[in-house]
Design a protein around this motif. Structure first.
Motif, PDB file in Angstrom:
ATOM      1  N   GLY A 102      -1.631   2.639  19.379  1.00 16.26           N
ATOM      2  CA  GLY A 102      -1.233   2.135  18.074  1.00 16.26           C
ATOM      3  C   GLY A 102      -2.037   0.931  17.643  1.00 16.26           C
ATOM      4  N   VAL A 103      -2.294   0.027  18.581  1.00 13.17           N
ATOM      5  CA  VAL A 103      -3.099  -1.164  18.289  1.00 13.17           C
ATOM      6  C   VAL A 103      -4.516  -0.762  17.890  1.00 13.17           C
ATOM      7  CG1 VAL A 103      -4.244  -3.130  19.401  1.00 13.17           C
ATOM      8  CG2 VAL A 103      -1.770  -2.813  19.649  1.00 13.17           C
ATOM      9  N   ARG A 104      -5.103   0.141  18.642  1.00 17.37           N
ATOM     10  CA  ARG A 104      -6.486   0.543  18.345  1.00 17.37           C
ATOM     11  C   ARG A 104      -6.583   1.267  17.005  1.00 17.37           C
ATOM     12  NH1 ARG A 104      -6.496   1.723  24.269  1.00 17.37           N
ATOM     13  NH2 ARG A 104      -7.700   0.024  25.222  1.00 17.37           N
ATOM     14  N   ALA A 105      -5.583   2.072  16.678  1.00 19.54           N
ATOM     15  CA  ALA A 105      -5.598   2.777  15.393  1.00 19.54           C
ATOM     16  C   ALA A 105      -5.527   1.794  14.230  1.00 19.54           C
ATOM     17  CB  ALA A 105      -4.433   3.763  15.329  1.00 19.54           C
ATOM     18  N   LEU A 106      -4.706   0.766  14.365  1.00 16.55           N
ATOM     19  CA  LEU A 106      -4.597  -0.237  13.306  1.00 16.55           C
ATOM     20  C   LEU A 106      -5.886  -1.041  13.180  1.00 16.55           C
ATOM     21  CD1 LEU A 106      -0.950  -1.352  14.022  1.00 16.55           C
ATOM     22  CD2 LEU A 106      -1.754  -0.378  11.863  1.00 16.55           C
ATOM     23  N   PRO A 207      13.891  -2.875   6.742  1.00 17.94           N
ATOM     24  CA  PRO A 207      12.439  -2.919   6.948  1.00 17.94           C
ATOM     25  C   PRO A 207      11.699  -2.110   5.892  1.00 17.94           C
ATOM     26  CG  PRO A 207      13.451  -1.407   8.504  1.00 17.94           C
ATOM     27  CD  PRO A 207      14.580  -2.091   7.791  1.00 17.94           C
ATOM     28  N   THR A 208      10.456  -2.482   5.656  1.00 14.90           N
ATOM     29  CA  THR A 208       9.602  -1.710   4.752  1.00 14.90           C
ATOM     30  C   THR A 208       9.325  -0.332   5.341  1.00 14.90           C
ATOM     31  OG1 THR A 208       8.519  -3.818   4.205  1.00 14.90           O
ATOM     32  CG2 THR A 208       7.481  -1.800   3.394  1.00 14.90           C
ATOM     33  N   HIS A 209       9.093  -0.302   6.651  1.00 15.89           N
ATOM     34  CA  HIS A 209       8.826   0.949   7.364  1.00 15.89           C
ATOM     35  C   HIS A 209       9.685   0.982   8.626  1.00 15.89           C
ATOM     36  CE1 HIS A 209       5.169   1.566   4.941  1.00 15.89           C
ATOM     37  NE2 HIS A 209       4.889   0.299   5.177  1.00 15.89           N
ATOM     38  N   THR A 210      10.146   2.163   8.988  1.00 18.01           N
ATOM     39  CA  THR A 210      10.805   2.385  10.273  1.00 18.01           C
ATOM     40  C   THR A 210      10.018   3.451  11.012  1.00 18.01           C
ATOM     41  OG1 THR A 210      13.006   1.817   9.434  1.00 18.01           O
ATOM     42  CG2 THR A 210      12.902   3.131  11.451  1.00 18.01           C
ATOM     43  N   ILE A 211       9.606   3.136  12.231  1.00 18.36           N
ATOM     44  CA  ILE A 211       8.790   4.061  13.016  1.00 18.36           C
ATOM     45  C   ILE A 211       9.376   4.180  14.419  1.00 18.36           C
ATOM     46  CG2 ILE A 211       6.651   3.696  11.721  1.00 18.36           C
ATOM     47  CD1 ILE A 211       5.807   1.635  13.804  1.00 18.36           C
ATOM     48  N   ALA A 212       9.139   5.315  15.050  1.00 17.11           N
ATOM     49  CA  ALA A 212       9.621   5.526  16.414  1.00 17.11           C
ATOM     50  C   ALA A 212       8.606   5.049  17.442  1.00 17.11           C
ATOM     51  CB  ALA A 212       9.935   7.003  16.639  1.00 17.11           C
ATOM     52  N   GLU A 213       7.322   5.095  17.080  1.00 17.43           N
ATOM     53  CA  GLU A 213       6.251   4.654  17.967  1.00 17.43           C
ATOM     54  C   GLU A 213       5.173   3.978  17.134  1.00 17.43           C
ATOM     55  OE1 GLU A 213       4.985   8.143  20.124  1.00 17.43           O
ATOM     56  OE2 GLU A 213       6.363   7.661  21.758  1.00 17.43           O
ATOM     57  N   ALA A 218      -0.249   3.150  11.481  1.00 14.58           N
ATOM     58  CA  ALA A 218      -1.564   3.279  10.845  1.00 14.58           C
ATOM     59  C   ALA A 218      -1.542   4.374   9.788  1.00 14.58           C
ATOM     60  CB  ALA A 218      -2.634   3.565  11.898  1.00 14.58           C
ATOM     61  N   ASP A 219      -0.873   5.476  10.089  1.00 16.78           N
ATOM     62  CA  ASP A 219      -0.770   6.567   9.114  1.00 16.78           C
ATOM     63  C   ASP A 219       0.064   6.146   7.909  1.00 16.78           C
ATOM     64  OD1 ASP A 219      -2.283   8.218  10.738  1.00 16.78           O
ATOM     65  OD2 ASP A 219      -0.534   9.097  11.728  1.00 16.78           O
ATOM     66  N   ARG A 220       1.148   5.417   8.147  1.00 16.51           N
ATOM     67  CA  ARG A 220       2.002   4.962   7.047  1.00 16.51           C
ATOM     68  C   ARG A 220       1.220   4.053   6.101  1.00 16.51           C
ATOM     69  NH1 ARG A 220       7.621   4.799   7.771  1.00 16.51           N
ATOM     70  NH2 ARG A 220       8.269   6.566   9.075  1.00 16.51           N
ATOM     71  N   LEU A 221       0.447   3.139   6.667  1.00 19.90           N
ATOM     72  CA  LEU A 221      -0.280   2.175   5.845  1.00 19.90           C
ATOM     73  C   LEU A 221      -1.451   2.815   5.112  1.00 19.90           C
ATOM     74  CD1 LEU A 221      -0.305  -0.975   8.161  1.00 19.90           C
ATOM     75  CD2 LEU A 221       1.281  -0.401   6.311  1.00 19.90           C
ATOM     76  N   ALA A 222      -1.930   3.937   5.636  1.00 24.51           N
ATOM     77  CA  ALA A 222      -3.049   4.626   4.995  1.00 24.51           C
ATOM     78  C   ALA A 222      -2.590   5.540   3.865  1.00 24.51           C
ATOM     79  CB  ALA A 222      -3.818   5.447   6.027  1.00 24.51           C
ATOM     80  N   ALA A 223      -1.292   5.840   3.841  1.00 26.27           N
ATOM     81  CA  ALA A 223      -0.771   6.787   2.841  1.00 26.27           C
ATOM     82  C   ALA A 223      -0.777   6.189   1.439  1.00 26.27           C
ATOM     83  CB  ALA A 223       0.641   7.199   3.233  1.00 26.27           C
TER      84      ALA A 223
END
Length: 223
Positions: A102-106, A207-213, A218-223
Motif C-alpha cells: 500500500g505504501v509503495r502504491a501511494l 471518514p472520507t474513505h473506508t478501506i479494508a486494506e 491508491a485506487d480510491r485517490l486515483a478515481a
C-alpha cells in the motif's frame, strides 16, 4: 475535491501490528487482555493531560502505565524486569502485511508520504526500516515536536506546517476513529483502515474513505 498531495500515516496499530505485545504480557504473568487495557489507559491519560494543557512523551505514559497496571499482579519476574520486557517489544514489532504494498502504491502515484505518531520518531524509523520502506517517507513526525498529542488540532497543523501545505492538501490514514475525527475537524481528508470489520462510532465525524486494506487507498485517490 482536489486529490491530497500528502498522505499522513498514523503509526501505532495503523502501520505496526501490535498484536505480538499480548505475548509479552503473558510472558510476565499478566492476565489476558491486559495489553488492551494498558494501551487504552495510556491513551486516556495522554488525552486528558493534553486537554488540560500539558504534554508528556509516549514512553513516559507507557512505562508509568505499565507499572500501575502490573502492580499487585503475581508476575513471573520482578516488576522492573516485567516493564522492560514489555516495552522492549515495541522495537520488535513488524508492519501489517498490507502495509508495504500500500505504501509503495501511494508513493508510485506521485504523493508525498509522512508519518505523524503519538509515539517517537525513532520507533517509526526502526519499524519502517525493518520493513524496507523507510525511503518511501519524506518525514517521520512525532507529536513530541508538535507540543500536543493527536487528536488535538495543533498536532495536524504541525504536520501541515512541516510539509509546507494546507491541511486540505493532506489525507490522514489511521485505524483509530478518534484520530480520523480529529483530522477531519482539523481540515484534512481521512482514510479509515477497518481491518477487522468493526462498525465506525456514530459520535465521530465520518471518514472520507473506508478501506479494508491499505492498497485500496491508491485506487480510491486515483478515481
Amino acid at each position: 475535491m482536489t486529490a491530497p498531495q500528502v498522505v499522513v500515516f498514523d503509526v501505532n496499530e495503523t502501520l505496526s501490528d501490535m498484536a505480538p505485545l499480548a505475548a509479552r504480557f503473558r510472558d510476565v504473568g499478566a492476565p489476558e487482555l491486559t495489553d488492551r487495557v494498558w494501551f487504552a489507559s495510556l491513551l486516556r491519560d495522554a488525552f486528558a493531560l493534553t486537554a488540560a494543557g500539558g504534554t508528556e512523551r509516549f514512553a513516559t505514559f507507557a512505562t508509568a502505565g505499565l507499572r500501575s497496571i502490573l502492580a499487585g499482579v503475581p508476575l513471573t519476574r520482578e516488576l522492573d524486569a516485567a516493564v522492560e520486557h514489555v516495552m522492549s517489544g515495541f522495537t520488535a514489532l513488524d508492519v501489517h502485511p498490507d502495509v508495504p504494498g500500500g505504501v509503495r502504491a501511494l508513493k508510485q502515484s506521485g504523493r508525498r508520504l509522512v508519518t505523524l505518531s503519538n509515539g517517537s520518531a525513532g520507533v517509526a524509523e526502526r519499524l519502517l526500516s525493518t520493513a524496507g520502506i523507510r525511503d518511501e517517507f519524506e518525514h517521520l513526525l512525532s507529536v513530541e515536536d508538535a507540543g500536543v498529542w493527536k487528536p488535538a488540532p495543533g498536532s495536524y497543523a504541525y504536520a501541515a506546517r512541516t510539509c509546507g501545505v494546507q491541511p486540505a492538501d493532506m489525507i490522514l490514514v489511521a485505524v483509530h476513529p478518534w484520530d480520523i475525527d480529529g483530522a477531519n475537524r482539523a481540515g484534512l481528508a481521512t482514510a479509515w483502515i477497518n481491518r477487522d470489520g468493526r462498525p465506525y462510532p456514530e459520535y465521530f465525524t465520518a471518514p472520507t474513505h473506508t478501506i479494508a486494506e491499505l492498497p485500496e487507498l491508491a485506487d480510491r485517490l486515483a478515481a
